[in-house]
Write a protein that holds these residues in place. Structure first.
Motif, PDB file in Angstrom:
ATOM      1  N   THR A 286       0.824  -1.193   0.000  1.00  0.00           N
ATOM      2  CA  THR A 286       0.000   0.000   0.000  1.00  0.00           C
ATOM      3  C   THR A 286       0.867   1.255   0.000  1.00  0.00           C
ATOM      4  O   THR A 286       2.057   1.220   0.342  1.00  0.00           O
ATOM      5  N   ALA A 287       0.215   2.380  -0.326  1.00  0.00           N
ATOM      6  CA  ALA A 287       0.933   3.651  -0.285  1.00  0.00           C
ATOM      7  C   ALA A 287       1.422   3.942   1.125  1.00  0.00           C
ATOM      8  O   ALA A 287       2.532   4.466   1.321  1.00  0.00           O
ATOM      9  N   ALA A 288       0.618   3.594   2.132  1.00  0.00           N
ATOM     10  CA  ALA A 288       1.029   3.821   3.517  1.00  0.00           C
ATOM     11  C   ALA A 288       2.291   3.028   3.849  1.00  0.00           C
ATOM     12  O   ALA A 288       3.187   3.524   4.554  1.00  0.00           O
ATOM     13  N   ASP A 289       2.364   1.804   3.343  1.00  0.00           N
ATOM     14  CA  ASP A 289       3.559   0.991   3.569  1.00  0.00           C
ATOM     15  C   ASP A 289       4.792   1.644   2.950  1.00  0.00           C
ATOM     16  O   ASP A 289       5.861   1.702   3.576  1.00  0.00           O
ATOM     17  N   TRP A 290       4.636   2.104   1.706  1.00  0.00           N
ATOM     18  CA  TRP A 290       5.772   2.741   1.040  1.00  0.00           C
ATOM     19  C   TRP A 290       6.176   4.027   1.758  1.00  0.00           C
ATOM     20  O   TRP A 290       7.379   4.321   1.909  1.00  0.00           O
ATOM     21  N   HIS A 291       5.196   4.801   2.202  1.00  0.00           N
ATOM     22  CA  HIS A 291       5.532   6.036   2.924  1.00  0.00           C
ATOM     23  C   HIS A 291       6.269   5.724   4.221  1.00  0.00           C
ATOM     24  O   HIS A 291       7.206   6.446   4.602  1.00  0.00           O
ATOM     25  N   ALA A 292       5.855   4.668   4.907  1.00  0.00           N
ATOM     26  CA  ALA A 292       6.532   4.290   6.151  1.00  0.00           C
ATOM     27  C   ALA A 292       7.974   3.886   5.874  1.00  0.00           C
ATOM     28  O   ALA A 292       8.893   4.255   6.629  1.00  0.00           O
ATOM     29  N   ARG A 293       8.182   3.155   4.809  1.00  0.00           N
ATOM     30  CA  ARG A 293       9.533   2.742   4.465  1.00  0.00           C
ATOM     31  C   ARG A 293      10.386   3.932   4.039  1.00  0.00           C
ATOM     32  O   ARG A 293      11.574   4.003   4.354  1.00  0.00           O
ATOM     33  N   ALA A 294       9.764   4.868   3.319  1.00  0.00           N
ATOM     34  CA  ALA A 294      10.503   6.072   2.910  1.00  0.00           C
ATOM     35  C   ALA A 294      10.905   6.898   4.129  1.00  0.00           C
ATOM     36  O   ALA A 294      12.019   7.430   4.199  1.00  0.00           O
ATOM     37  N   ALA A 295      10.005   6.991   5.096  1.00  0.00           N
ATOM     38  CA  ALA A 295      10.299   7.781   6.292  1.00  0.00           C
ATOM     39  C   ALA A 295      11.430   7.185   7.114  1.00  0.00           C
ATOM     40  O   ALA A 295      12.104   7.896   7.875  1.00  0.00           O
ATOM     41  N   ALA A 296      11.644   5.882   6.967  1.00  0.00           N
ATOM     42  CA  ALA A 296      12.690   5.205   7.738  1.00  0.00           C
ATOM     43  C   ALA A 296      14.075   5.371   7.125  1.00  0.00           C
ATOM     44  O   ALA A 296      15.075   5.007   7.754  1.00  0.00           O
ATOM     45  N   ILE A 297      14.155   5.903   5.907  1.00  0.00           N
ATOM     46  CA  ILE A 297      15.437   6.074   5.235  1.00  0.00           C
ATOM     47  C   ILE A 297      16.136   7.333   5.750  1.00  0.00           C
ATOM     48  O   ILE A 297      15.509   8.392   5.883  1.00  0.00           O
ATOM     49  N   THR A 298      17.409   7.207   6.032  1.00  0.00           N
ATOM     50  CA  THR A 298      18.230   8.378   6.347  1.00  0.00           C
ATOM     51  C   THR A 298      19.137   8.639   5.151  1.00  0.00           C
ATOM     52  O   THR A 298      20.143   7.943   4.954  1.00  0.00           O
ATOM     53  N   PRO A 299      18.801   9.615   4.294  1.00  0.00           N
ATOM     54  CA  PRO A 299      19.585   9.815   3.069  1.00  0.00           C
ATOM     55  C   PRO A 299      20.997  10.297   3.368  1.00  0.00           C
ATOM     56  O   PRO A 299      21.243  11.000   4.352  1.00  0.00           O
ATOM     57  N   ARG A 300      21.927   9.903   2.525  1.00  0.00           N
ATOM     58  CA  ARG A 300      23.273  10.466   2.566  1.00  0.00           C
ATOM     59  C   ARG A 300      23.215  11.871   1.996  1.00  0.00           C
ATOM     60  O   ARG A 300      22.591  12.104   0.955  1.00  0.00           O
ATOM     61  N   THR A 301      23.892  12.809   2.638  1.00  0.00           N
ATOM     62  CA  THR A 301      23.756  14.206   2.222  1.00  0.00           C
ATOM     63  C   THR A 301      25.094  14.914   2.016  1.00  0.00           C
ATOM     64  O   THR A 301      25.121  16.078   1.636  1.00  0.00           O
ATOM     65  N   GLU A 302      26.210  14.223   2.254  1.00  0.00           N
ATOM     66  CA  GLU A 302      27.519  14.846   2.049  1.00  0.00           C
ATOM     67  C   GLU A 302      28.075  14.456   0.683  1.00  0.00           C
ATOM     68  O   GLU A 302      27.606  13.514   0.035  1.00  0.00           O
ATOM     69  N   LEU A 303      29.076  15.161   0.245  1.00  0.00           N
ATOM     70  CA  LEU A 303      29.784  14.801  -0.978  1.00  0.00           C
ATOM     71  C   LEU A 303      30.515  13.483  -0.756  1.00  0.00           C
ATOM     72  O   LEU A 303      30.958  13.187   0.359  1.00  0.00           O
ATOM     73  N   PHE A 304      30.659  12.698  -1.830  1.00  0.00           N
ATOM     74  CA  PHE A 304      31.420  11.452  -1.736  1.00  0.00           C
ATOM     75  C   PHE A 304      32.697  11.633  -2.539  1.00  0.00           C
ATOM     76  O   PHE A 304      32.678  11.672  -3.769  1.00  0.00           O
ATOM     77  N   ILE A 305      33.818  11.762  -1.838  1.00  0.00           N
ATOM     78  CA  ILE A 305      35.101  12.039  -2.480  1.00  0.00           C
ATOM     79  C   ILE A 305      36.160  11.125  -1.886  1.00  0.00           C
ATOM     80  O   ILE A 305      36.268  11.002  -0.652  1.00  0.00           O
ATOM     81  N   ASP A 306      36.929  10.470  -2.751  1.00  0.00           N
ATOM     82  CA  ASP A 306      38.058   9.641  -2.344  1.00  0.00           C
ATOM     83  C   ASP A 306      37.654   8.550  -1.356  1.00  0.00           C
ATOM     84  O   ASP A 306      38.363   8.266  -0.386  1.00  0.00           O
ATOM     85  N   GLY A 307      36.486   7.952  -1.593  1.00  0.00           N
ATOM     86  CA  GLY A 307      36.067   6.801  -0.810  1.00  0.00           C
ATOM     87  C   GLY A 307      35.306   7.107   0.453  1.00  0.00           C
ATOM     88  O   GLY A 307      34.996   6.190   1.228  1.00  0.00           O
ATOM     89  N   GLY A 308      34.964   8.372   0.710  1.00  0.00           N
ATOM     90  CA  GLY A 308      34.234   8.698   1.930  1.00  0.00           C
ATOM     91  C   GLY A 308      33.388   9.945   1.777  1.00  0.00           C
ATOM     92  O   GLY A 308      33.559  10.733   0.837  1.00  0.00           O
ATOM     93  N   PHE A 309      32.471  10.121   2.721  1.00  0.00           N
ATOM     94  CA  PHE A 309      31.601  11.288   2.704  1.00  0.00           C
ATOM     95  C   PHE A 309      32.295  12.473   3.362  1.00  0.00           C
ATOM     96  O   PHE A 309      32.920  12.337   4.423  1.00  0.00           O
ATOM     97  N   GLN A 310      32.177  13.632   2.709  1.00  0.00           N
ATOM     98  CA  GLN A 310      32.822  14.845   3.190  1.00  0.00           C
ATOM     99  C   GLN A 310      31.872  16.019   3.023  1.00  0.00           C
ATOM    100  O   GLN A 310      31.125  16.087   2.039  1.00  0.00           O
ATOM    101  N   PRO A 311      31.899  16.984   3.926  1.00  0.00           N
ATOM    102  CA  PRO A 311      31.076  18.187   3.738  1.00  0.00           C
ATOM    103  C   PRO A 311      31.638  19.048   2.618  1.00  0.00           C
ATOM    104  O   PRO A 311      32.804  18.914   2.231  1.00  0.00           O
ATOM    105  N   ALA A 312      30.808  19.923   2.094  1.00  0.00           N
ATOM    106  CA  ALA A 312      31.306  20.901   1.124  1.00  0.00           C
ATOM    107  C   ALA A 312      32.316  21.809   1.804  1.00  0.00           C
ATOM    108  O   ALA A 312      32.202  22.110   3.003  1.00  0.00           O
ATOM    109  N   ALA A 313      33.314  22.231   1.060  1.00  0.00           N
ATOM    110  CA  ALA A 313      34.354  23.083   1.633  1.00  0.00           C
ATOM    111  C   ALA A 313      33.767  24.356   2.227  1.00  0.00           C
ATOM    112  O   ALA A 313      34.243  24.856   3.247  1.00  0.00           O
ATOM    113  N   SER A 314      32.721  24.866   1.600  1.00  0.00           N
ATOM    114  CA  SER A 314      32.083  26.094   2.077  1.00  0.00           C
ATOM    115  C   SER A 314      31.182  25.864   3.280  1.00  0.00           C
ATOM    116  O   SER A 314      30.794  26.816   3.960  1.00  0.00           O
TER     117      SER A 314
END
Length: 492
Positions: free
Chosen positions: A2-30
């Motif tokens: 159901t849509a409710a099931d998909w929304h629940a699963r989406a809410a459980a995701i913690t997205p990656r939000t940093e840049l991925f450079i040289d094998g790891g996540f890094q913040p923007a220089a700025s």
């Protein structure tokens, strides 16, 4: 589910939000960030690192170090194959997560991302992985006792810039052949849909891709995209997006170091339906899929429908009936057949074309924004559209279909070709002889006969004219990311 099931699963995701450079996540220089928004609700999903020229330089330097280090570029083809197959398996293992990321980030239907985009991405990566140890060099027929061999070598650092309509799959179209050939990649995803690219990089690293071989810099085109296009240590640019932005990458290349720029740009694809088409119901189904799939946000969308006059009314009636019946709404509801536009800006841009169309042609269906917080437009159909109308000439990139009648085969071909674009076209006819005449006469990179938007990893995809000149998919895509080398051995 159901849509409710998909929304629940989406809410459980913690997205990656940093840049991925040289094998790891890094913040923007700025330290700057930007919001990525769910186009179905208008709500912020996450604040993502806003990369700029300094971050692009870090990513390019990491990619160059990885290339020169040689643990990927000089690895045995069988080793690259092993790792890429592991990445493909990783995509499959995280299929629902990646499908949800593209659905909430780009407004794509969960039925499409889960059934087509994600499994298709894994399959394409697997196909190129399998190709790595099946490509051979050549021996030139020079005079004995000399020996001349011709080999393919990776170019070095690939800058890949991809759009928001197929975030994961279009990234794979670039990444898969580039990595299979031994290159390092700096990927710049669209600012509207960056989340799946970041997760893909993490999956690839976990699967064994060496550090620095795949880097992802999120941010805006005018900052991160331009910096990638201008960077002097990028060996090739692979771009999918609008013709206007594609032309900027050619300009960037002219201002920096000489490098190839492979462009897959806009389109204004025509459906040519002749009065000997066998089944108008089947044609109407194809027309609907060709223009309203992904809310019309497809470069090869069949946005022009040219119909032989004798069947115009019958086909138009069928198209309108099907378009009116489309369920427009929540992308995470499996009953939905058309989702939102990717952003308020894109919705307003398409709405401006619709407003122009009201003055140029006959509005047969739709034309309005739908109520709610998301960026929805109704499926829209115009009839009696003249050839010089904006909605017939310009790429709209939205759920807008322009219909016009023709009388003769020659007229149909001439009008289909009377476009600055040349990405794709479709021909509907029961006559194989007609198809054999019309298909080669159409100026388009792909001509689909009795279907729309035919596509497979084994066949190249790209266009002519203002649609660009690059080719994705098939073994031909490896040409974009390799250079031919001649090695000549003088005989005794």
């Amino acid at each position: 589910m159901t849509a409710a099931d998909w929304h629940a699963r989406a809410a459980a995701i913690t997205p990656r939000t940093e840049l991925f450079i040289d094998g790891g996540f890094q913040p923007a220089a700025s330290g700057e960030r930007f919001d990525t928004v769910d186009p179905a609700t208008g709500r912020v999903i996450a604040a993502v690192a806003r990369g700029d020229a300094e971050d692009v330089d870090r990513a390019v330097r990491a990619a160059r170090r990885a290339f020169e280090r040689g643990d990927w570029s000089l690895a045995a083809p069988a080793e690259r194959k092993r790792v890429l197959l592991a990445v493909a398996d990783g995509i499959r293992s995280h299929a629902d997560e990646l499908a949800l990321l593209d659905s909430i980030d780009g407004g794509k239907l969960i039925t499409a991302t889960r059934q087509v985009d994600v499994p298709g991405s894994a399959a394409i990566l697997q196909w190129y992985a399998e190709a790595t140890d099946k490509l051979y060099g050549q021996v030139a027929p020079v005079a004995s006792p000399d020996l001349a061999i011709i080999t393919r070598e990776p170019l070095g650092v690939v800058g890949a810039v991809v759009p928001w309509n197929y975030p994961l799959e279009t990234a794979i179209w670039k990444i898969a052949p580039a990595l299979a050939a031994g290159n390092s990649v700096v990927l710049k995803p669209a600012e509207e849909s960056p989340l799946s690219a970041l997760r893909l990089a993490e999956i690839a690293s976990a699967a064994g891709l060496p550090d620095g071989v795949l880097n992802v810099v999120t941010g805006f085109g005018v900052e991160a995209g331009a910096a990638l296009g201008l960077h002097p240590d990028v060996d090739v640019i692979a771009f999918t997006g609008s013709t206007a932005v594609g032309s900027r990458f050619l300009e960037y290349a002219s201002r920096g170091s000489i490098r190839p720029v492979w462009l897959e740009c806009g389109g204004k694809s025509a459906n040519l339906v002749f009065d000997d088409a066998d089944d108008l119901d089947a044609v109407a189904d194809a027309v609907i899929g060709g223009i309203f799939g992904c809310a019309g946000q497809v470069c090869s969308a069949n946005s022009r429908l040219l119909v032989q006059r004798g069947i115009l009314d019958g086909l138009t009636e069928r198209v309108l009936e099907r378009a009116a019946a489309l369920t427009v709404g929540d992308p995470l509801d499996e009953a939905t057949r058309m989702g939102p536009l990717v952003s308020a800006r894109q919705r307003d841009r398409v709405a401006a074309h619709i407003a122009s169309g009201r003055d140029e042609a006959e509005l047969l269906l739709g034309g309005d924004a739908l109520p709610g917080d998301g960026f929805f437009l109704a499926p829209t159909v115009f009839g009696s559209v003249p050839d010089d109308a904006r909605i017939m000439r310009e790429e709209i990139f939205g759920p807008v279909l322009a219909i016009a009648a023709f009388d003769t085969e020659e007229e149909a071909v001439a009008r289909a070709n009377a476009s600055e674009y040349g990405l794709a076209a479709s021909v509907f006819t029961s006559s194989i002889r007609r198809a054999q005449r019309v298909a080669p006469a159409l100026r388009a990179g792909t001509v689909s006969v009795n279907t729309v938007d035919a596509l497979d990893v084994t066949t190249p995809f790209g266009g002519v004219k203002q649609s660009g000149f690059g080719r994705d998919l098939s073994l031909h895509a490896l040409d974009n990311y390799t250079a031919l080398k001649t090695t000549w051995f003088a005989g005794a």
